[in-house]
Design a protein around this motif. Structure first.
Motif, short mmCIF file in Angstrom:
data_model
loop_
_atom_site.label_atom_id
_atom_site.label_comp_id
_atom_site.label_asym_id
_atom_site.label_seq_id
_atom_site.Cartn_x
_atom_site.Cartn_y
_atom_site.Cartn_z
N UNK A 36 0.82 -1.21 0.00
CA UNK A 36 0.00 0.00 0.00
C UNK A 36 0.85 1.26 0.00
N UNK A 37 1.84 1.32 0.86
CA UNK A 37 2.67 2.52 0.92
C UNK A 37 3.49 2.67 -0.36
N UNK A 38 4.00 1.59 -0.89
CA UNK A 38 4.75 1.65 -2.14
C UNK A 38 3.91 2.14 -3.30
N UNK A 39 2.73 1.57 -3.46
CA UNK A 39 1.86 1.99 -4.56
C UNK A 39 1.32 3.40 -4.34
N UNK A 40 1.09 3.78 -3.11
CA UNK A 40 0.67 5.15 -2.83
C UNK A 40 1.77 6.13 -3.22
N UNK A 42 3.92 5.73 -5.60
CA UNK A 42 3.88 5.82 -7.06
C UNK A 42 2.77 6.80 -7.48
N UNK A 43 1.60 6.66 -6.88
CA UNK A 43 0.49 7.54 -7.21
C UNK A 43 0.82 8.99 -6.88
N UNK A 44 1.40 9.22 -5.72
CA UNK A 44 1.76 10.59 -5.35
C UNK A 44 2.78 11.17 -6.32
N UNK A 45 3.75 10.37 -6.70
CA UNK A 45 4.77 10.83 -7.65
C UNK A 45 4.14 11.23 -8.97
N UNK A 46 3.15 10.46 -9.43
CA UNK A 46 2.47 10.79 -10.68
C UNK A 46 1.68 12.09 -10.58
N UNK A 60 -6.50 10.04 -3.61
CA UNK A 60 -6.22 9.37 -4.88
C UNK A 60 -5.18 8.27 -4.69
N UNK A 61 -4.18 8.52 -3.88
CA UNK A 61 -3.13 7.53 -3.64
C UNK A 61 -3.67 6.30 -2.92
N UNK A 62 -4.53 6.52 -1.94
CA UNK A 62 -5.14 5.40 -1.20
C UNK A 62 -6.00 4.56 -2.14
N UNK A 63 -6.79 5.21 -2.97
CA UNK A 63 -7.64 4.49 -3.92
C UNK A 63 -6.80 3.69 -4.90
N UNK A 64 -5.75 4.30 -5.43
CA UNK A 64 -4.86 3.62 -6.36
C UNK A 64 -4.21 2.41 -5.69
N UNK A 65 -3.69 2.61 -4.49
CA UNK A 65 -3.00 1.53 -3.77
C UNK A 65 -3.95 0.38 -3.45
#
Length: 96
Positions: A36-40, A42-46, A60-65
């Protein structure tokens, strides 16, 4: 440098939480927290350079993760930890 400090703090918190859980639950929580933290991240970076605030970026990051990480549910404490960690990253990256 902030990323290294954040990673060290995250590891310390995870270690503390891990000792309080059963081994089976601990493995699920560890894997999901990392996912979750890793994918979040990635989302934040985007989202850097877009016109969003830290709260919108966190949501958005939580939803993506959540969509990227399958395989169980976090304990209540771990879920809170993940949400707060993602929000802290968003605040740092979006300078709020």
């Amino acid at each position: 440098m902030k990323t290294i400090a954040f990673a060290a703090a995250a590891l310390a918190a995870l270690t503390t939480v891990a000792f309080a859980q059963s081994p089976a639950l601990q493995r699920v929580d560890d894997r999901l927290v990392a996912c979750l933290i890793g994918n979040a991240g990635v989302s934040l970076h985007k989202q850097i350079g877009t016109q969003v605030n830290a709260k919108a970026a966190t949501d958005a990051a939580v939803t993506y993760a959540d969509k990227q990480c399958k395989g169980g549910r976090l304990s209540e404490g771990s879920a809170d930890y993940v949400r707060h960690s993602i929000n802290a990253m968003a605040k740092a990256w979006f300078k709020e």
